[in-house]
Design an enzyme around this catalytic site. Structure first.
Site, PDB file in Angstrom:
ATOM      1  CG  HIS A 143       6.586 -84.919  11.447  1.00 56.91           C
ATOM      2  ND1 HIS A 143       7.905 -85.501  11.702  1.00 56.91           N
ATOM      3  CD2 HIS A 143       5.628 -85.506  11.786  1.00 56.91           C
ATOM      4  CE1 HIS A 143       7.620 -86.900  12.379  1.00 56.91           C
ATOM      5  NE2 HIS A 143       6.212 -86.869  12.075  1.00 56.91           N
TER       6      HIS A 143
ATOM      7  CG  ASP B 101      10.079 -83.643   9.547  1.00 57.54           C
ATOM      8  OD1 ASP B 101      10.875 -83.477  10.439  1.00 57.54           O
ATOM      9  OD2 ASP B 101       9.272 -84.750   9.490  1.00 57.54           O
TER      10      ASP B 101
ATOM     11  CD  GLU C  54       0.729 -93.265  11.630  1.00 61.55           C
ATOM     12  OE1 GLU C  54       1.118 -92.043  11.066  1.00 61.55           O
ATOM     13  OE2 GLU C  54       1.753 -93.839  12.192  1.00 61.55           O
TER      14      GLU C  54
ATOM     15  CD  GLU D 251       3.818 -96.988  12.622  1.00 64.02           C
ATOM     16  OE1 GLU D 251       3.689 -96.095  12.399  1.00 64.02           O
ATOM     17  OE2 GLU D 251       4.522 -97.577  13.676  1.00 64.02           O
TER      18      GLU D 251
ATOM     19  CG  HIS E  28       0.416 -97.477  15.197  1.00 72.95           C
ATOM     20  ND1 HIS E  28       0.351 -96.225  14.755  1.00 72.95           N
ATOM     21  CD2 HIS E  28       1.844 -97.464  15.522  1.00 72.95           C
ATOM     22  CE1 HIS E  28       1.444 -95.453  14.637  1.00 72.95           C
ATOM     23  NE2 HIS E  28       2.216 -96.089  15.380  1.00 72.95           N
TER      24      HIS E  28
ATOM     25  CG  ASP F  25       5.590 -97.547  18.286  1.00 72.73           C
ATOM     26  OD1 ASP F  25       5.476 -98.501  17.711  1.00 72.73           O
ATOM     27  OD2 ASP F  25       4.907 -96.521  17.834  1.00 72.73           O
TER      28      ASP F  25
ATOM     29  CG  ASP G 259       8.162 -97.558  15.234  1.00 70.28           C
ATOM     30  OD1 ASP G 259       7.154 -97.694  15.108  1.00 70.28           O
ATOM     31  OD2 ASP G 259       8.749 -96.158  15.592  1.00 70.28           O
TER      32      ASP G 259
ATOM     33  CG  ASP H 179       6.946 -94.650  11.359  1.00 65.96           C
ATOM     34  OD1 ASP H 179       8.124 -94.067  11.523  1.00 65.96           O
ATOM     35  OD2 ASP H 179       6.005 -94.205  11.790  1.00 65.96           O
TER      36      ASP H 179
HETATM   37  C1  GLO Z   1       4.359 -92.852  16.151  1.00 67.80           C
HETATM   38  C2  GLO Z   1       3.940 -92.585  14.791  1.00 67.80           C
HETATM   39  C3  GLO Z   1       4.657 -91.628  13.702  1.00 67.80           C
HETATM   40  C4  GLO Z   1       3.896 -91.253  12.677  1.00 67.80           C
HETATM   41  C5  GLO Z   1       4.625 -89.759  12.326  1.00 67.80           C
HETATM   42  C6  GLO Z   1       3.648 -89.442  11.033  1.00 67.80           C
HETATM   43  O1  GLO Z   1       4.185 -93.762  16.574  1.00 67.80           O
HETATM   44  O2  GLO Z   1       3.870 -93.598  14.075  1.00 67.80           O
HETATM   45  O3  GLO Z   1       5.917 -92.060  13.585  1.00 67.80           O
HETATM   46  O4  GLO Z   1       3.639 -92.117  11.790  1.00 67.80           O
HETATM   47  O5  GLO Z   1       4.909 -88.703  13.112  1.00 67.80           O
HETATM   48  O6  GLO Z   1       2.574 -88.329  11.645  1.00 67.80           O
HETATM   49 MG    MG Z   2       3.811 -94.118  11.984  1.00 62.38          MG
END
Ligand code: GLO
Ligand code: MG
Length: 345
Positions: A50, A53, A175, A211, A214, A249, A251, A284
């Site tokens: 980010h 970051d 994304e 992703e 997602h 979500d 992950d 992720d």
């Molecule tokens: C959340 C997203 C998040 C993005 C990250 C990069 O659901 O997957 O993790 O991938 O902030 O922009």
């Molecule tokens: Mg992501």
């Protein structure tokens, strides 16, 4: 058959503190240097960032100071033979982004979002990457009538155009995610992201990051989503993980909920020799809240190990036998072949 070596990447947010909507953090904060050490240990080559970051507290720094700090970060990475994969403007935590960034109903919020995204472009340039990732986190609604979807689409295009105009070399990977934190997102799927990109000022510079979770949250198959983007030459990054159906979500570790689905994702990447394109395989993934601090990076190692095992599974898949079955339209035999292969038979 593809034999290229994959390059892996991870973002600092993937070593989390275990907070969820029902409970506070359960592990101490992990410094960026500790994240880097973990990534080096795992043999990863890239860090996903980010904007803040890379340059903490960037809202309170001048553009020149931001560039200076991003350059210092680039040097720090280079010392470890690492690079920045992408920079994503984090628009969803700041008070100005409360109603979304580019689609906020507040003109001052929209202006802030575009300015912040331009700073992210500065950070990306200074860190030597041309890739900006846009996760349109709050670009949607909780109350459907609160925003006009036609207007929202126009505002998204304006924002993407502004980012493209900030640097002629910058590429944007959108994304998409259908929900969370919003109820309904304006760019919920890869199809939407690609359609949006095609309507921008320079469609050649707009692609996607897929992703796995997602896609599943949108009720879609991640490997088919990848195939659709690959066919258009637009799969510029991935966030591999897993998701157990339609819920928050998750992950999860890559392959943890649906190993065959993970195999299919690796298969589609292998079919185009994705590794040879130089694009990263990014994860992720979140550590379970129950995980003790000293074990809180196992989810990364497992995701990578599963990915590499599945690469082997794809490379040793009996393609000729499968082709005969396909030619004979014996898909039941093909089903068995795939299952036996995954089971180690
Ligand atoms: C959340 C997203 C998040 C993005 C990250 C990069 O659901 O997957 O993790 O991938 O902030 O922009
Ligand atoms: Mg992501």
């Amino acid at each position: 058959m593809a034999e290229s070596q994959y390059r892996f990447s991870v973002g600092p947010w993937n070593i989390g503190r275990g907070a969820d909507p029902f409970g506070p953090p359960v592990r101490p904060a992990v410094s960026f240097d500790e994240v880097l050490a973990v990534a080096v240990d795992l043999g990863f080559d890239g860090i996903q960032f980010h904007d803040d970051d890379a340059v903490p507290d960037l809202e309170n720094l001048s553009p020149a100071q931001i560039v200076q700090q991003a350059e210092a970060m680039k040097r720090k990475l280079a010392d470890l033979n690492m690079v920045a994969e992408f920079v994503a403007p984090r628009l969803w935590e700041h008070p100005s982004g409360i109603d979304g960034g580019y689609t906020s109903n507040d003109p001052a919020g929209r202006k802030w979002a575009i300015e912040r995204s331009k700073r992210a472009v500065d950070v990306a340039r200074a860190m030597g990457t041309d890739l900006i990732v846009l996760w349109p986190a709050r670009e949607g609604t909780g109350v459907r009538e609160s925003k006009c979807p036609i207007d929202a689409s126009r505002k998204m295009i304006e924002a993407v155009n502004a980012i493209l105009a900030a640097d002629p070399r910058i590429r944007i990977a959108i994304e998409p995610k259908p929900n969370e934190p919003v109820d309904t997102a304006f760019i919920p799927t890869i199809g939407h992201a690609l359609a949006l990109g095609s309507r921008c000022a320079d469609p050649a510079r707009v692609g996607v990051l897929i992703e796995s979770a997602h896609a599943i949250l949108a009720g879609l198959d991640p490997s088919d989503e990848m195939g659709f983007a690959l066919a258009a030459g637009k799969l510029w990054s991935v966030h591999l993980n897993d998701q157990n159906g339609l819920k928050y979500d998750q992950d999860k570790v890559f392959g943890a909920a649906n190993l065959r689905g993970a195999f299919d994702q690796v298969r589609v990447l292998e079919s185009v020799d994705y590794a040879a394109t130089g694009a990263f395989v990014g994860f992720d993934v979140k550590a379970q809240r129950t995980q003790k601090a000293e074990q809180a990076t196992a989810h990364l190692a497992t995701s990578q190990a599963v990915f590499l095992r599945l690469v082997e599974k794809v490379r040793t898949f009996p393609v000729n036998t499968a082709d005969e079955m396909i030619a004979n339209r014996d898909y039941e035999a093909l089903e068995r072949l795939v299952l036996e292969h995954l089971l180690g038979g």
